[in-house]
Scaffold this motif. Structure first.
Motif, PDB file in Angstrom:
ATOM      1  N   GLU A  21     -12.843   7.716   4.149  1.00 20.77           N
ATOM      2  CA  GLU A  21     -13.992   7.310   4.650  1.00 20.77           C
ATOM      3  C   GLU A  21     -14.946   6.550   3.494  1.00 20.77           C
ATOM      4  N   THR A  22     -14.915   7.525   2.249  1.00 28.16           N
ATOM      5  CA  THR A  22     -15.795   7.003   1.154  1.00 28.16           C
ATOM      6  C   THR A  22     -15.265   5.572   0.687  1.00 28.16           C
ATOM      7  N   CYS A  23     -14.106   5.223   0.879  1.00 29.34           N
ATOM      8  CA  CYS A  23     -13.483   3.919   0.402  1.00 29.34           C
ATOM      9  C   CYS A  23     -13.351   2.741   1.177  1.00 29.34           C
ATOM     10  N   GLU A  24     -13.617   1.566   0.805  1.00 34.12           N
ATOM     11  CA  GLU A  24     -13.379   0.315   1.129  1.00 34.12           C
ATOM     12  C   GLU A  24     -12.251  -0.392   0.407  1.00 34.12           C
ATOM     13  N   GLN A  25     -11.144  -0.535   0.827  1.00 32.77           N
ATOM     14  CA  GLN A  25     -10.046  -1.081   0.102  1.00 32.77           C
ATOM     15  C   GLN A  25     -10.076  -2.542  -0.121  1.00 32.77           C
ATOM     16  N   PRO A  26      -9.344  -3.102  -0.889  1.00 30.39           N
ATOM     17  CA  PRO A  26      -9.299  -4.745  -0.932  1.00 30.39           C
ATOM     18  C   PRO A  26      -7.916  -5.064  -0.266  1.00 30.39           C
ATOM     19  N   ALA A  37      -6.609  -2.549 -12.149  1.00 24.76           N
ATOM     20  CA  ALA A  37      -5.781  -3.716 -12.040  1.00 24.76           C
ATOM     21  C   ALA A  37      -5.458  -4.186 -10.584  1.00 24.76           C
ATOM     22  N   HIS A  38      -5.601  -2.953  -9.574  1.00 30.28           N
ATOM     23  CA  HIS A  38      -5.400  -3.268  -8.174  1.00 30.28           C
ATOM     24  C   HIS A  38      -6.669  -3.392  -7.203  1.00 30.28           C
ATOM     25  N   GLY A  39      -7.729  -3.169  -7.861  1.00 27.26           N
ATOM     26  CA  GLY A  39      -9.061  -2.829  -7.215  1.00 27.26           C
ATOM     27  C   GLY A  39     -10.078  -3.753  -6.946  1.00 27.26           C
ATOM     28  N   LEU A  40      -9.987  -4.978  -7.541  1.00 26.53           N
ATOM     29  CA  LEU A  40     -11.083  -5.844  -7.394  1.00 26.53           C
ATOM     30  C   LEU A  40     -11.469  -6.135  -5.981  1.00 26.53           C
ATOM     31  N   PHE A  41     -13.007  -5.936  -5.882  1.00 27.05           N
ATOM     32  CA  PHE A  41     -13.350  -5.913  -4.524  1.00 27.05           C
ATOM     33  C   PHE A  41     -13.465  -4.749  -3.754  1.00 27.05           C
ATOM     34  N   GLY A  42     -12.703  -3.751  -4.169  1.00 23.69           N
ATOM     35  CA  GLY A  42     -12.770  -2.431  -3.636  1.00 23.69           C
ATOM     36  C   GLY A  42     -13.906  -1.724  -3.777  1.00 23.69           C
ATOM     37  N   LYS A  43     -14.471  -0.755  -3.029  1.00 25.68           N
ATOM     38  CA  LYS A  43     -15.646   0.232  -3.240  1.00 25.68           C
ATOM     39  C   LYS A  43     -15.425   1.429  -2.907  1.00 25.68           C
ATOM     40  N   TYR A  44     -15.956   2.196  -3.674  1.00 24.21           N
ATOM     41  CA  TYR A  44     -16.198   3.733  -3.501  1.00 24.21           C
ATOM     42  C   TYR A  44     -17.648   4.189  -3.270  1.00 24.21           C
ATOM     43  N   ARG A  45     -17.990   4.800  -2.024  1.00 23.28           N
ATOM     44  CA  ARG A  45     -19.095   4.873  -1.672  1.00 23.28           C
ATOM     45  C   ARG A  45     -20.159   3.779  -1.799  1.00 23.28           C
ATOM     46  N   GLY A  46     -19.890   2.695  -1.491  1.00 21.01           N
ATOM     47  CA  GLY A  46     -20.549   1.488  -1.349  1.00 21.01           C
ATOM     48  C   GLY A  46     -20.496   0.907  -2.435  1.00 21.01           C
ATOM     49  N   ASP A  66      -1.697  14.698 -13.203  1.00 20.54           N
ATOM     50  CA  ASP A  66      -0.914  14.630 -12.160  1.00 20.54           C
ATOM     51  C   ASP A  66      -1.959  13.866 -10.982  1.00 20.54           C
ATOM     52  N   ILE A  67      -1.324  13.359  -9.909  1.00 20.79           N
ATOM     53  CA  ILE A  67      -2.085  12.531  -8.756  1.00 20.79           C
ATOM     54  C   ILE A  67      -2.249  13.472  -7.444  1.00 20.79           C
ATOM     55  N   ARG A  68      -3.265  13.015  -6.776  1.00 19.75           N
ATOM     56  CA  ARG A  68      -3.448  13.722  -5.232  1.00 19.75           C
ATOM     57  C   ARG A  68      -2.305  13.136  -4.514  1.00 19.75           C
ATOM     58  N   GLN A  69      -1.958  14.189  -3.455  1.00 14.37           N
ATOM     59  CA  GLN A  69      -1.207  13.796  -2.439  1.00 14.37           C
ATOM     60  C   GLN A  69      -1.529  12.751  -1.708  1.00 14.37           C
ATOM     61  N   ASP A  70      -2.863  12.663  -1.299  1.00 12.78           N
ATOM     62  CA  ASP A  70      -3.484  11.654  -0.350  1.00 12.78           C
ATOM     63  C   ASP A  70      -3.547  10.413  -0.810  1.00 12.78           C
ATOM     64  N   THR A  71      -4.174  10.063  -1.742  1.00 11.69           N
ATOM     65  CA  THR A  71      -4.672   8.863  -2.221  1.00 11.69           C
ATOM     66  C   THR A  71      -3.670   8.364  -3.411  1.00 11.69           C
ATOM     67  N   LEU A  72      -2.822   9.198  -4.245  1.00 12.59           N
ATOM     68  CA  LEU A  72      -2.175   9.041  -5.092  1.00 12.59           C
ATOM     69  C   LEU A  72      -2.849   8.515  -6.539  1.00 12.59           C
ATOM     70  N   ASN A  73      -4.028   8.865  -6.155  1.00  7.39           N
ATOM     71  CA  ASN A  73      -5.261   8.684  -7.707  1.00  7.39           C
ATOM     72  C   ASN A  73      -5.101  10.134  -8.259  1.00  7.39           C
ATOM     73  N   LEU A  74      -5.515   9.919  -9.632  1.00  6.37           N
ATOM     74  CA  LEU A  74      -5.513  10.988 -10.441  1.00  6.37           C
ATOM     75  C   LEU A  74      -6.231  11.905  -9.708  1.00  6.37           C
ATOM     76  N   VAL A 126      -7.421   1.923  -4.092  1.00  5.25           N
ATOM     77  CA  VAL A 126      -8.359   2.825  -3.255  1.00  5.25           C
ATOM     78  C   VAL A 126      -8.960   3.722  -4.253  1.00  5.25           C
ATOM     79  N   GLY A 127     -10.455   3.764  -4.177  1.00  6.72           N
ATOM     80  CA  GLY A 127     -10.998   4.411  -5.240  1.00  6.72           C
ATOM     81  C   GLY A 127     -10.754   5.915  -5.512  1.00  6.72           C
ATOM     82  N   CYS A 128     -10.833   6.260  -6.904  1.00  3.94           N
ATOM     83  CA  CYS A 128     -10.749   7.491  -7.319  1.00  3.94           C
ATOM     84  C   CYS A 128     -11.833   8.399  -6.848  1.00  3.94           C
ATOM     85  N   GLU A 129     -11.939   9.741  -7.050  1.00  2.19           N
ATOM     86  CA  GLU A 129     -12.897  10.476  -6.607  1.00  2.19           C
ATOM     87  C   GLU A 129     -14.065  10.441  -7.789  1.00  2.19           C
TER      88      GLU A 129
END
Ligand SMILES: Cc1ncc(COP(=O)(O)O)c(C=O)c1O
Length: 380
Positions: A288-293, A159-168, A104-112, A136-139
């Motif tokens: 805050e840990t994520c930079e989204q594309p 597929a959605h995340g080219l140039f996105g970042k998680y903790r830099g 299942d996914i998280r309520q906030d980011t909709l990531n696993l 938006v990066g998974c944990e």
């Protein structure tokens, strides 16, 4: 009348040099795969993201299929992936005989939901597939720790995340491999296309072979063998130079494209915030840990009825909005693997309530204002 003009959900944008590079590829007389533009795209990704190896593919689906070959997925193996994703995330592994284990996914980011990961791991688990929803990066800190503890490879569906970042750190560089999409709905496109990113050098040699019909053609071109032949299983996963030429024009415009998308995303957030708060509608959350594309903008509406009402309200104003994904565990195929209602409750409710708004590089501000105006006139 301008006001009656339809606003599509997506429209592929041109960065400027596409036609010129296509003409260049044609005049060079090399339009099959792995020519100059393919090499340029590979080098671009390897340098920009610090990858060990990038290989263009004909789609993200095909990059995922290559991963399943490279991980040697066998009948009876299990692969953990979110139910809230596109079919290819599962199908690529199912094609090799694996059983998808839906998380299942998280309520906030909709990531696993990484808190549920460990209890789904079994001796048969051969891969964990995080999907970075909306870029938006998974944990990944937690997911990597659990995967290392159990010695299970991570392969990212990015597929959605080219140039996105998680903790830099760039998405697509956490797993031993990652799959990218350049389908026309993505930030960077060549119509249909994808890439396999490889971060573990052990997979490179075999990846080149699988991508070239199971032959050692790449080694032949590098002069490493004097003839090329059938050496492994494989298929045809390399795109034509024409696609690579188109894609390279888009990649070169990385800054302009991302700048436009950022402006569109922020406009929606700014102008929809008050309406959303008033009606209990949730806008996308970016920790805050994520930079989204800036891949997409969605609304999480109070109910299915609300969502269907808003789709109709927008359609009456010539504005196309779309929803996705239908929970994989409740699909006809998912049910064959034992999926049943209640297995992934967050996925089930989000799937009913999510709505994606028009979002493309050349969405004009006047059109976006029309979308916002139409939405804020709607009160459920
Ligand atoms: C999460 C995810 N994975 C994979 C894909 C498949 O991408 P492609 O159309 O490039 O095969 C998509 C398609 O949109 C997707 O959303």
């Amino acid at each position: 009348m301008a006001h009656n003009r339809a606003i599509p959900f997506n429209r592929p944008g041109l960065a400027g040099n596409e036609s010129r590079y296509l003409a260049e590829a044609i005049s060079r007389g090399h339009i099959s795969g792995d020519g100059e533009f393919t090499r340029k795209c590979h080098a671009f990704f390897e340098q920009a993201l610090g990858l060990h190896k990038a290989l263009l593919t004909t789609s993200c689906t095909h990059a995922l299929e290559m991963m399943a070959f490279l991980l040697d997925i066998q009948p009876g193996d299990e692969v953990i992936l979110p139910s809230f994703t596109f079919v290819s995330t599962a199908n690529a592994f199912v094609l090799r005989g694996a059983r998808p284990v839906f998380i299942d996914i998280r309520q906030d980011t909709l990531n696993l939901d990484e808190r549920q990961l460990e209890r789904l791991i079994s001796p048969r688990t051969k891969a964990i597939v995080p999907v970075h929803y909306a870029g938006v990066g998974c944990e990944m800190d937690v997911i990597v720790k659990i995967a290392e503890k159990h010695k299970i490879p991570i392969v990212e569906d990015n597929a959605h995340g080219l140039f996105g970042k998680y903790r830099g750190r760039y998405l697509g560089t956490f797993g031993c491999m990652a799959a990218q999409s350049f389908h026309e709905t993505k930030n960077f496109t060549c119509g249909e296309g994808g890439a396999l990113f490889i971060n573990d050098s052990r997979y490179v040699g075999r990846a080149e072979i699988i991508r070239e019909k199971g032959t050692n053609r790449n080694q032949f071109f590098r002069g490493q063998v004097d003839k090329y032949t059938w050496v492994d299983v494989g298929s045809s996963y390399l795109p034509s130079e024409l696609l690579a030429a188109f894609l390279y024009a888009q990649l070169e415009a990385r800054e302009q494209i991302q700048c436009k998308r950022r402006r569109i995303w922020e406009y929606y957030r700014e102008h929809l915030q008050a309406w959303a708060e008033h009606h209990g509608v949730r806008l996308p959350l970016v920790p805050e840990t994520c930079e989204q594309p800036y891949h997409m903008f969605y609304l999480l509406l109070p109910s299915l009825e609300w969502r269907q009402g808003l789709i109709a309200h927008l359609a009456a104003r010539q504005i196309l909005s779309v929803f996705h994904y239908l929970p994989l565990h409740l699909s006809p195929m998912g049910k064959k693997f034992g999926g049943k209602p209640g297995d992934c409750p967050v996925t089930e409710t989000v799937s009913d309530r999510l709505l994606r708004l028009p979002f493309y590089n050349d969405l004009a501000e006047a059109d976006q204002a029309r979308v916002v105006e139409a939405i804020t006139e709607f009160h459920g």
